[in-house]
Scaffold this active site. Structure first.
Site, PDB file in Angstrom:
ATOM      1  N   CYS A 204       0.812  -1.222   0.000  1.00  0.00           N
ATOM      2  CA  CYS A 204       0.000   0.000   0.000  1.00  0.00           C
ATOM      3  C   CYS A 204       0.848   1.275   0.000  1.00  0.00           C
ATOM      4  O   CYS A 204       1.521   1.549  -0.982  1.00  0.00           O
ATOM      5  CB  CYS A 204      -0.978  -0.048   1.172  1.00  0.00           C
ATOM      6  SG  CYS A 204      -2.394   1.036   0.966  1.00  0.00           S
TER       7      CYS A 204
ATOM      8  N   HIS B 104      -3.778  -5.989   1.512  1.00  0.00           N
ATOM      9  CA  HIS B 104      -3.719  -6.202   2.960  1.00  0.00           C
ATOM     10  C   HIS B 104      -4.370  -7.538   3.244  1.00  0.00           C
ATOM     11  O   HIS B 104      -4.734  -8.260   2.331  1.00  0.00           O
ATOM     12  CB  HIS B 104      -4.505  -5.110   3.689  1.00  0.00           C
ATOM     13  CG  HIS B 104      -4.025  -3.725   3.439  1.00  0.00           C
ATOM     14  ND1 HIS B 104      -2.853  -3.257   3.947  1.00  0.00           N
ATOM     15  CD2 HIS B 104      -4.567  -2.703   2.731  1.00  0.00           C
ATOM     16  CE1 HIS B 104      -2.694  -2.001   3.569  1.00  0.00           C
ATOM     17  NE2 HIS B 104      -3.716  -1.640   2.826  1.00  0.00           N
TER      18      HIS B 104
END
Lengths: 463, 243
Positions: free
Chosen positions: B92, B191
């Site tokens: 991310c 994630h």
């Protein structure tokens, strides 16, 4: 306006009845209907109360703080309106007003005590114009809905700065909350002024490591948990502010927490019939509200001593003579505190964890990896872990990598299977942890198989 | 002895991504591979050529900027390690800052490290949800699953994607790519965290790290029953079969 208001109210009231017939609680949907018909409904009701409204917001402790306030106000003879736990968005608040209003539109209450979701705060408070706003803390919670924590804090701050004069009750121990004191409102701070527990800090879930003003790393004289403690910034001098309400001595005893609280220049003793250390903060917030409204600290302390926890706030049951506890876990900070509770007793125990990923729980379950299971999990005294709920297997994986042997972990996604298997364990006590949407189904099952214990004096000993 | 470096656990620590580090360490330990963890915080020094697995998680914009200023002076050392085959996993925000820049909603360009040929633009809404990606690693095809939650849209230049999006948004929700790979550097939006959900990918990274030290070994299999169950929940929900 009056006609639209009444038609919205009636539509809401009819929806409440229909929802009950359908077996629901009607805690949000009637409000949704009413707000659809009359978007200014909240504002209109709030006006009727002439700002006798208290709003509690923040990540953890909203429900308990609000319930504590409600029991104190009731004991003082006030009629109170509260929103049902979890129904803390605009629709839930409107539903609360609908329940309290007569068919003619009169409210049968003196005060509205409302818990408001921290992310919905900016949308609803402008309508409510509350007399007092309490902010408990900011932890990571359901980030997939709200974006990063920084944003939540600035939204609350912006909403506050647009309110007419409101009295604030802020947690001095949370640097993120203290940022809100920058607005022009009068502020009263509360906090725990002494170190209570020695031990390892769990770095992984400290939300505010850096000074919100200059970016330097914050230093701490002592921690309570997560980022709560006595902090100061070596760069710009930002520090925990002086408090008007402060816990001076806190002792965690068998089954209850005992503390001395300074309210202004008065000191009172307070016994909280709860296991959770974090409930001291909720009690302090209540003393803070009381101070703004001129309520007697002795009366508050007395009422807090009789406080009965709400659903899933360390709610107690008995099953075959053994104590059974049910506690909501919804974010790393709260989960860590619950693990600390498990470590307080040296008795054997069985542990059930229900992990759901419905909208109310947050769709993303990755937060369980921010829980400090590695350091806080009592290894030897837990006989078995039963993982349940929609994401039971994710919880099981988390336990495995925290070092729990595979033989101690069971995956039973159906809540009923999980609850029954856990109650069949050999431990001397049983702990049920559940995320939001699993909490009520688990409570229902525990009522079926066990018996709720509500008398604070007969608290089972934990050590 | 493998050295795992968790870079900026104090700044880049969103969404449970530290679980990736835990899984890398445990899966080595369970097989008797000696491994140690180095947590390198803001301002602390580290020689990247001595590291075997480097992990960078996500953080908010402000924290990503701090990280870039801290890393820029040691970019040469990091580049050298990467050219020698250092295994890097960046998630991310950590992934975004390996690119050329991140353009905010207001149009400000925050510089990145320029290690991967890509850039990111902030979008109006967040791309959120379960995600599955088909990747080719070690001559085999795998499905990675996870959860994505980002407002940044990443566009690749001369760098290969990590994989193709089967379900979800990936890099930008438009071109079907997810993540990026350069040598042993892996950037991704997944994630979940990524490695607990995808133990085969975790083992692939361990193999790469060992191979860089000249150890070509077959990792003994582990009883990944729980991981398999957790994957199945997501794959079934996304109407994907197989692992």
């Amino acid at each position: 306006m009056q006609v639209r208001m009444l038609s919205a109210l009636w539509a809401g009231k009819i929806t409440v009845k229909l929802a009950r017939l359908a077996g629901g609680k009607g805690s949000s949907f009637p409000g949704k209907v009413a707000l659809y018909l009359f978007p200014q409904a909240l504002e209109a009701w709030a006006q009727k109360l002439n700002s006798r409204i208290i709003v509690v917001t923040g990540t953890n402790g909203k429900t308990t703080t609000n319930n504590m306030l409600a029991s104190i106000f009731s004991s003082l003879g006030y009629r109170v309106l509260t929103n049902r736990e979890g129904a803390n968005l605009a629709s839930g608040l409107a539903s609360a007003f609908i329940r309290s209003a007569s068919w003619k539109g009169n409210l049968s209450c003196d005060w509205a005590l409302l818990e408001v979701d921290e992310a919905a705060f900016s949308k609803v408070t402008a309508h409510l114009k509350p007399a007092v706003v309490v902010v408990t803390n900011f932890f990571r919670d359901q980030l997939d809905r709200y974006g990063e924590l920084d944003r939540t804090v600035s939204l609350v701050k912006e909403a506050l700065s647009q309110l007419p004069p409101t009295k604030l009750v802020l947690n001095a121990d949370d640097p993120l909350v203290v940022k809100l004191a920058d607005t022009s409102h009068p502020v009263l701070f509360y906090g725990i002024g002494v170190p209570v527990r020695a031990g390892k800090e769990e770095e992984s879930c400290r939300e505010a490591r850096f000074c919100p003003y200059c970016g330097r790393e914050l230093q701490y004289q002592y921690y309570h948990y997560s980022q709560l403690g006595a902090y100061y910034c070596p760069g710009c001098g930002f520090a925990r502010p002086p408090t008007q309400v402060e816990a001076l001595a806190v002792r965690i005893l068998d089954g209850h927490v005992s503390c001395q609280v300074r309210v202004g220049d008065q000191v009172v003793d307070c016994e909280l019939p709860t296991l959770g250390f974090y409930n001291v903060y909720n009690a302090l917030a209540v003393f803070g509200v009381g101070m703004w409204l001129g309520l007697s600290p002795e009366v508050i302390a007395r009422e807090l001593g009789r406080y009965v926890p709400a659903t899933g706030r360390l709610q107690r049951f008995v099953h075959r003579g053994r104590p059974v506890y049910l506690n909501l876990v919804k974010n790393p900070a709260g989960f860590n505190e619950t693990l600390r509770l498990l470590s307080m007793s040296s008795e054997t125990k069985d542990v059930f964890i229900a992990l759901n990923d419905n909208e109310a729980d947050g769709r993303d379950v990755s937060w369980i990896w921010d829980v400090d299971l590695e350091n806080l999990l009592p290894r030897s005294t837990v006989l078995s872990f039963v993982c349940s709920g929609r994401r039971a297997a994710d919880m099981a994986v988390r336990l495995r990598y925290a070092g729990v042997p595979l033989g101690k972990i069971e995956v039973l996604p159906r809540l009923e299977d999980g609850v029954r298997t856990t109650l069949g364990g050999r431990g001397k006590s049983v702990y049920f942890l559940a995320t939001y949407s699993a909490l009520w189904p688990v409570e229902k099952l525990l009522r079926r198989y066990g018996k709720e214990e509500r008398d604070a004096d007969r608290l089972p000993s934990l050590s | 002895m493998l050295t795992v470096c968790h870079l900026y656990p104090d700044l880049l620590n969103l969404y449970g991504d530290r679980g990736n580090v835990a899984v890398f360490l445990r899966r080595c330990q369970w097989r008797g591979i000696p491994v140690r963890l180095l947590e390198v915080r803001f301002g602390e020094s580290v020689d990247f050529t001595k590291v075997d697995f480097l992990f960078l998680g996500g953080g908010s914009d402000r924290e990503q900027q701090l990280v870039v200023t801290d890393l820029l002076p040691r970019l040469a050392n990091l580049r050298q390690a990467i050219e020698e085959g250092l295994v890097v996993l960046a998630i991310c925000g950590g992934y975004q800052l390996l690119g050329h820049y991140y353009q905010t909603v207001e149009g400000r360009k925050l510089p990145g490290l320029g290690i991967l040929d890509l850039y990111t633009e902030a979008g109006e809404d967040r791309l959120i949800g379960d995600v599955a990606v088909k990747v080719q690693v070690g001559g085999r095809s795998q499905i990675l699953c996870g959860f994505e939650n980002h407002s940044g849209r990443t566009f690749l230049g001369q760098v290969s994607p990590l994989g193709r999006v089967l379900r979800g948004f990936g890099n930008n929700g438009r071109d079907g790519t997810e993540g990026a790979r350069y040598k042993n550097v892996f950037g991704t939006y997944l994630h979940g965290p990524l490695l607990p959900k995808n133990p085969a990918f975790a083992d692939y990274l361990i193999n790469l790290a060992l191979a860089r030290r000249g150890l070509e070994i077959m990792l003994p299999p582990l009883p990944d029953v729980l991981e398999k169950k957790a994957r199945e929940v997501i794959l079934r929900r996304l109407r994907l079969r197989g692992s």
